[in-house]
Design a protein around this motif. Structure first.
Motif, PDB file in Angstrom:
ATOM      1  N   ILE A  89      -6.880   1.267  -1.580  1.00  0.00           N
ATOM      2  CA  ILE A  89      -5.721   2.451  -0.963  1.00  0.00           C
ATOM      3  C   ILE A  89      -5.970   3.880  -1.347  1.00  0.00           C
ATOM      4  CG2 ILE A  89      -3.302   2.822  -1.261  1.00  0.00           C
ATOM      5  CD1 ILE A  89      -2.964  -0.137  -2.421  1.00  0.00           C
ATOM      6  N   GLU A 120       0.748  -1.235  -0.092  1.00  0.00           N
ATOM      7  CA  GLU A 120       0.031  -0.089  -0.064  1.00  0.00           C
ATOM      8  C   GLU A 120       0.720   1.364  -0.110  1.00  0.00           C
ATOM      9  OE1 GLU A 120      -2.906  -0.207   3.333  1.00  0.00           O
ATOM     10  OE2 GLU A 120      -4.257  -1.723   2.084  1.00  0.00           O
ATOM     11  N   ASP A 175      -3.260  -0.311  -8.821  1.00  0.00           N
ATOM     12  CA  ASP A 175      -2.961  -0.859  -7.554  1.00  0.00           C
ATOM     13  C   ASP A 175      -2.560  -2.480  -7.616  1.00  0.00           C
ATOM     14  OD1 ASP A 175      -3.087  -2.468  -4.658  1.00  0.00           O
ATOM     15  OD2 ASP A 175      -5.407  -2.242  -4.751  1.00  0.00           O
TER      16      ASP A 175
END
Length: 525
Positions: free
Chosen positions: A213, A101, A228
């Motif tokens: 995120i 993340e 992501d």
């Protein structure tokens, strides 16, 4: 210093239990890792789960769980399956990992600072299962071009990645690196279907859900699944972290294995993200087709899903892996049917391989008290022909495997098995023994043992337990005779002793019973 080899699977979306299609992708990557390890390379394999997005939020809610509780459970289930399948991965990345993340947020900011990402408003047709927007022209019969499901109109504020900026650079890269995409026809699909008609800028954030995120500078936005998910191949190696030693060692990836349903994301968006980060691209992206059923795609509603555990528990891991790899050519859809599975098992594994081993071990025990002294040269008329055939098959195997034609490369090994079985009939060792032609008999037995040694090494990346079993039964204990390099030798076996009573490595199945069993066990959770 050893040559490195970095291979990845996609990170799988854990919206349900993994069937044999997901297992095929993972076995394919694992086999490539094992092969390159056998060739002496320093290998690293990555797999994992893609855990963010609206679909996960919805599925978790249906199961009465919070998203994190749900994905934790699914990640554990995936790891248990890969353990059962003896998948030798080195890292299991989860997009909910803090290490992932943090770096995704850094990458987003880099793109923002460079002007590759801009804010706008998206209005389009959205496929929830694929988490992808489409234009009307991209739809097939009004439905999602990737999964065939219904799309819904949606409108929201979003950040976009400027794909158009890199379109020409990507086309140039395709042209200068003809081996980048395997099989090559996938490249033409990307060019004709997506790039030439005008590459759309990619929506990379969402505001209509929270499970993802956050954009640090604009936290009402969640970083969208493909930016992501795709960057996991970098974040797992520590890219942009305090310890990037793995990244420095293994990037760029040697092979990234994916299914055709996610080809567009890996063959267009992923290379462009890497170009925007000024990073080298993977050496090869291998796009495989699907395992289909006779009545189309696997579907729980059709009751035609088959799970790997069903096959492994009854038939063993190696038989399962062999079927998956042999039955599905990378460039075409493969078909799973109970009839095809039982046929492969009985003919390829029992009649061809197991029978060859059994007959050979029995003859060594019967004629030479289980001992093989050493190379005798070519005494029988067909000895030299067999040796030359063996060398040819190894070369064919290498050529095909280097081009990621896995099913065809396995076929070449089975051609060698068939030729070795034929050699027994040509030399007729029982007649040589009866006629006291000892030297000819010794040569026959040596060539059979030597070919079995080579066959064991060739199948080891795909069927490790079977390979070890063969080597054990024919008495090969010297590690130097188990290496990939030793495939080049024909005269190194000396003073070995085969097992006193060999056990069949595969037992013939009752065809009707097993077909009935498989039909009953389709779609059993």
């Amino acid at each position: 210093m050893k040559e490195t080899f970095y291979v990845t699977t996609p990170i799988y979306y854990p919206s349900g239990r993994f069937h044999i299609g997901t297992s095929y992708t993972t076995v394919l990557a694992d086999s490539l890792k094992r092969l390159n390890e056998l060739k002496g390379k320093d290998c690293y394999m990555l797999t994992g789960t893609d855990e963010h997005g609206q679909k996960i939020e919805t599925v978790a809610e249906k199961n009465g769980l919070k998203p994190k509780e749900y994905v934790d459970k699914m990640a554990d289930m995936a790891k248990e399956l890969w353990k059962k399948m003896d998948i030798q991965y080195d890292d299991f990345i989860r997009t909910t990992d803090e290490r992932h993340e943090k770096i995704v947020q850094k990458i987003f900011q880099i793109f923002l600072d460079k002007g590759d990402i801009y804010k706008g408003e998206y209005e389009g047709l959205y496929c929830i299962p694929c988490e992808t927007y489409f234009t009307k022209t991209q739809l097939i019969d009004g439905k999602c071009p990737d999964c065939g499901r219904e799309v819904v109109p949606m409108k929201e504020e979003a950040y976009f990645f400027n794909m158009k900026k890199y379109a020409d650079k990507l086309l140039k890269y395709y042209d200068e690196h003809p081996d980048f995409i395997k099989p090559e026809f996938r490249k033409n699909e990307m060019i004709n279907n997506f790039i030439k008609p005008g590459l759309e800028d990619l929506c990379v954030t969402r505001t209509s859900f929270d499970w993802g995120i956050k954009v640090p500078s604009d936290p009402k936005h969640v970083i969208y699944v493909w930016l992501d998910a795709l960057t996991n191949y970098l974040t797992a190696l520590g890219y942009l972290s305090d310890d990037d030693s793995l990244f420095e060692k293994y990037w760029p990836a040697d092979v990234q294995v994916i299914g055709k349903d996610i080809a567009r994301f890996h063959l267009i968006y992923w290379p462009i993200f890497l170009m925007a980060l000024d990073l080298p691209l993977p050496k090869h992206i291998v796009v495989h087709n699907w395992i289909m059923m006779k009545d189309g795609k696997m579907s729980k509603s059709k009751g035609n899903v088959i799970y790997p555990e069903t096959l492994i528990d009854r038939y063993g891991l190696d038989a399962t892996k062999y079927f998956l790899l042999r039955e599905v050519p990378v460039a075409q859809d493969g078909i799973f049917s109970p009839e095809a599975f039982v046929e492969r098992y009985n003919f390829d594994l029992c009649n061809d391989l197991s029978n060859l081993l059994n007959r050979t071990v029995s003859m060594v025990n019967k004629y030479f008290q289980g001992k093989v002294e050493g190379y005798t040269g070519c005494i029988n008329d067909v000895d030299k022909e067999l040796e030359e055939f063996c060398i040819t098959q190894i070369n064919k195997f290498n050529e095909l495997i280097d081009n990621f034609e896995i099913a065809n490369s396995l076929q070449e090994i089975w051609n060698l098995i068939a030729r070795t079985n034929k050699y027994i009939d040509e030399t007729s060792p029982w007649i040589l023994a009866k006629n006291d032609e000892t030297e000819k008999l010794k040569s026959c037995i040596y060539h059979l043992i030597e070919n079995l040694r080579k066959i064991a090494i060739l199948i080891k990346p795909f069927m490790n337990e079977t390979a070890e079993n063969i080597l054990n039964q024919i008495g090969i204990k010297d590690e130097n005779l188990k290496t990939w390099e030793s495939l080049n030798y024909y005269d190194k076996i000396k003073d070995i002793k085969v097992i006193e009573k060999g056990e069949p490595i595969f037992m013939r199945l009752n065809q009707e019973e097993e077909i009935e069993y498989l039909k009953k066990n389709m779609n059993q959770n």
